[in-house]
Design a protein around this motif. Structure first.
Motif, short mmCIF file in Angstrom:
data_model
loop_
_atom_site.label_atom_id
_atom_site.label_comp_id
_atom_site.label_asym_id
_atom_site.label_seq_id
_atom_site.Cartn_x
_atom_site.Cartn_y
_atom_site.Cartn_z
N MET A 1 12.57 17.53 -11.81
CA MET A 1 11.92 16.49 -12.43
C MET A 1 11.45 14.47 -11.92
SD MET A 1 12.71 16.97 -16.44
CE MET A 1 12.31 15.70 -16.88
N GLU A 2 12.02 14.90 -11.08
CA GLU A 2 11.97 13.90 -10.50
C GLU A 2 10.20 13.72 -9.94
OE1 GLU A 2 13.71 10.19 -6.92
OE2 GLU A 2 14.46 12.27 -7.61
N ALA A 3 10.20 14.84 -9.02
CA ALA A 3 8.62 15.19 -8.58
C ALA A 3 7.57 14.56 -10.05
CB ALA A 3 8.69 16.68 -8.53
N MET A 4 7.99 14.95 -11.14
CA MET A 4 7.39 14.71 -12.73
C MET A 4 7.28 13.19 -12.28
SD MET A 4 7.57 17.83 -14.48
CE MET A 4 8.95 18.23 -14.06
N VAL A 5 8.77 13.25 -12.71
CA VAL A 5 8.33 11.73 -12.77
C VAL A 5 7.83 10.24 -12.28
CG1 VAL A 5 9.65 9.58 -13.33
CG2 VAL A 5 10.26 11.28 -14.22
N LYS A 6 7.97 10.74 -10.27
CA LYS A 6 6.94 10.20 -9.64
C LYS A 6 5.54 10.35 -9.71
CE LYS A 6 7.34 9.61 -4.77
NZ LYS A 6 6.35 9.09 -4.31
N LYS A 7 5.21 11.39 -9.91
CA LYS A 7 3.83 11.78 -10.06
C LYS A 7 3.41 11.29 -11.54
CE LYS A 7 2.67 15.94 -9.79
NZ LYS A 7 2.02 16.32 -8.27
N LEU A 8 3.94 10.22 -12.58
CA LEU A 8 3.43 9.93 -13.23
C LEU A 8 3.11 8.10 -13.08
CD1 LEU A 8 5.18 11.26 -16.31
CD2 LEU A 8 3.01 11.14 -15.76
N SER A 9 4.90 8.25 -12.76
CA SER A 9 5.14 6.47 -11.52
C SER A 9 4.11 5.36 -10.76
CB SER A 9 6.58 6.10 -11.21
OG SER A 9 6.98 5.37 -11.04
N ASP A 10 3.71 7.22 -9.87
CA ASP A 10 3.07 6.23 -8.79
C ASP A 10 1.04 6.55 -9.78
OD1 ASP A 10 4.44 6.83 -6.66
OD2 ASP A 10 3.81 9.15 -6.38
N GLN A 11 1.20 6.87 -10.51
CA GLN A 11 0.32 6.45 -11.51
C GLN A 11 -0.15 5.40 -12.54
OE1 GLN A 11 -1.82 10.09 -12.29
NE2 GLN A 11 -0.47 11.57 -11.39
N SER A 12 1.07 4.79 -12.69
CA SER A 12 1.53 3.49 -13.01
C SER A 12 0.99 3.98 -14.47
CB SER A 12 0.55 2.32 -13.05
OG SER A 12 0.79 1.51 -11.80
N ILE A 13 1.90 5.59 -14.85
CA ILE A 13 1.74 5.56 -16.19
C ILE A 13 3.06 5.67 -16.94
CG2 ILE A 13 1.69 7.81 -18.45
CD1 ILE A 13 -0.77 8.95 -15.80
N PRO A 14 3.43 5.26 -17.84
CA PRO A 14 4.99 4.81 -18.21
C PRO A 14 5.44 5.88 -18.78
CG PRO A 14 3.50 2.99 -19.35
CD PRO A 14 2.44 3.94 -18.60
N VAL A 15 6.93 6.34 -18.95
CA VAL A 15 7.24 7.52 -19.17
C VAL A 15 8.40 7.68 -20.00
CG1 VAL A 15 8.85 9.26 -18.35
CG2 VAL A 15 6.28 9.05 -16.84
N MET A 16 9.14 8.10 -20.98
CA MET A 16 9.88 8.24 -21.84
C MET A 16 10.65 9.93 -21.44
SD MET A 16 10.92 7.99 -25.89
CE MET A 16 11.28 6.64 -25.92
N LEU A 17 11.93 9.50 -21.34
CA LEU A 17 12.37 11.07 -21.16
C LEU A 17 13.44 11.64 -22.09
CD1 LEU A 17 13.74 10.72 -17.35
CD2 LEU A 17 12.09 11.94 -18.00
N THR A 18 13.00 12.68 -22.37
CA THR A 18 13.79 13.34 -24.18
C THR A 18 13.99 14.92 -22.91
OG1 THR A 18 12.36 14.98 -23.83
CG2 THR A 18 11.90 12.86 -24.95
N GLY A 19 15.73 13.46 -23.14
CA GLY A 19 17.04 15.03 -22.04
C GLY A 19 17.50 15.84 -23.24
N MET A 20 18.21 16.90 -22.49
CA MET A 20 19.02 17.39 -22.60
C MET A 20 20.38 17.64 -22.19
SD MET A 20 16.33 19.72 -24.93
CE MET A 20 17.65 20.68 -24.72
N LEU A 21 21.71 18.47 -22.83
CA LEU A 21 22.84 17.94 -22.39
C LEU A 21 22.67 19.97 -22.17
CD1 LEU A 21 24.12 15.19 -24.84
CD2 LEU A 21 23.29 15.76 -22.28
N ALA A 22 24.41 20.00 -20.64
CA ALA A 22 24.50 21.44 -20.40
C ALA A 22 25.79 21.89 -21.64
CB ALA A 22 25.08 21.09 -18.63
N PRO A 23 26.04 23.28 -22.31
CA PRO A 23 26.76 23.71 -22.99
C PRO A 23 27.43 24.02 -22.16
CG PRO A 23 24.68 25.33 -22.10
CD PRO A 23 24.51 24.11 -22.01
N PRO A 24 28.60 23.70 -22.89
CA PRO A 24 30.34 23.87 -22.01
C PRO A 24 30.36 25.22 -21.60
CG PRO A 24 30.01 22.77 -24.52
CD PRO A 24 28.90 23.00 -23.93
N ASN A 25 30.04 25.87 -22.39
CA ASN A 25 30.21 27.82 -21.25
C ASN A 25 29.42 27.62 -19.78
OD1 ASN A 25 27.92 27.50 -22.09
ND2 ASN A 25 27.81 29.74 -21.94
#
Length: 234
Positions: free
Chosen positions: A142-166
């Motif tokens: 995820m960081e590699a993708m965000v950094k790739k976009l950031s380096d190209q000055s492309i704004p990003v919105m992360l739509t997150g997930m959450l881990a199941p308790p199990n």
């Protein structure tokens, strides 16, 4: 915030029960390849619009099990257009994609667009969870993708997930901080939980127990559209 995460954890516990009771979803590799080809190399050029949004994710973005006009990308575009915005949402969702698969194809998708997007919605990680991949691997991809976009000055919105308790407290603690931490580090926008309002509500989920149906997509779009509008304003 703690209460929200507790609620999401409870909802994910319900989701796990739904998955356990539902038939196994086996995505044929040929179908996935066809979906990726359709996403990465569309038959028609991206329509000109004042604003171009790239929806880059997995089956939750791709509209798995839905008609072409019922998926997340077209419904989000319709919502934004109805609000008076000249926006084109390009669907780059591929069913079955992990964060590693997304990282591998990101350059190709960006290069296939007619111009640099004004915003990238980045929604991957669900398949990492289903496969029990290490949170450290998910975070690195995820960081590699965000950094790739950031380096190209492309704004990003992360739509997150959450881990199941199990998956355990330690796993959850490591996974659930990924999206907020990256949003803070790279000054990206964050929508904490893509499936907010849908998980645990069987009337909004397909029979597979995993993906939103058309009504579920409507709920997601209604909830996320204001955040997308704010992200577009910078």
């Amino acid at each position: 915030m703690l209460n929200r995460f507790t609620t999401y954890g409870f909802c994910f516990a319900i989701l796990q029960l739904l998955i356990a009771c539902a038939p196994a979803v086996e995505e044929d590799s040929a179908i996935v390849e066809q979906q990726q080809a359709a996403s990465d190399t569309p038959d028609e050029p991206v329509a000109e619009a004042k604003t171009l949004i790239l929806a880059f994710g997995d089956s939750l973005y791709a509209g798995y099990g839905l008609s072409p006009n019922e998926g997340f990308a077209p419904e989000l575009q319709k919502a934004l257009n109805d609000a008076g915005q000249d926006v084109r949402v390009h669907n780059a969702g591929v069913s079955g994609d992990t964060t590693a698969a997304g990282l591998r194809r990101m350059d190709f998708v960006l290069d296939s667009l007619p111009r640099k997007p004004d915003l990238v919605l980045l929604g991957l990680g669900g398949n990492d969870l289903l496969r029990g991949l290490k949170p450290s691997e998910t975070r690195a991809n995820m960081e590699a993708m965000v950094k790739k976009l950031s380096d190209q000055s492309i704004p990003v919105m992360l739509t997150g997930m959450l881990a199941p308790p199990n998956l355990g407290q330690e796993f959850s603690d490591q996974f659930n901080v990924i999206y907020p931490a990256l949003a803070k580090k790279y000054d990206a926008d964050l929508y904490p939980f893509f499936m907010d309002g849908v998980v645990g509500r069987s009337n909004l989920i397909l029979p597979d127990g995993i993906h939103p149906n058309a009504e579920g997509v409507d709920v997601i779009v209604d909830r996320i559209t204001p955040s997308v509008e704010m992200a577009l304003q910078g």
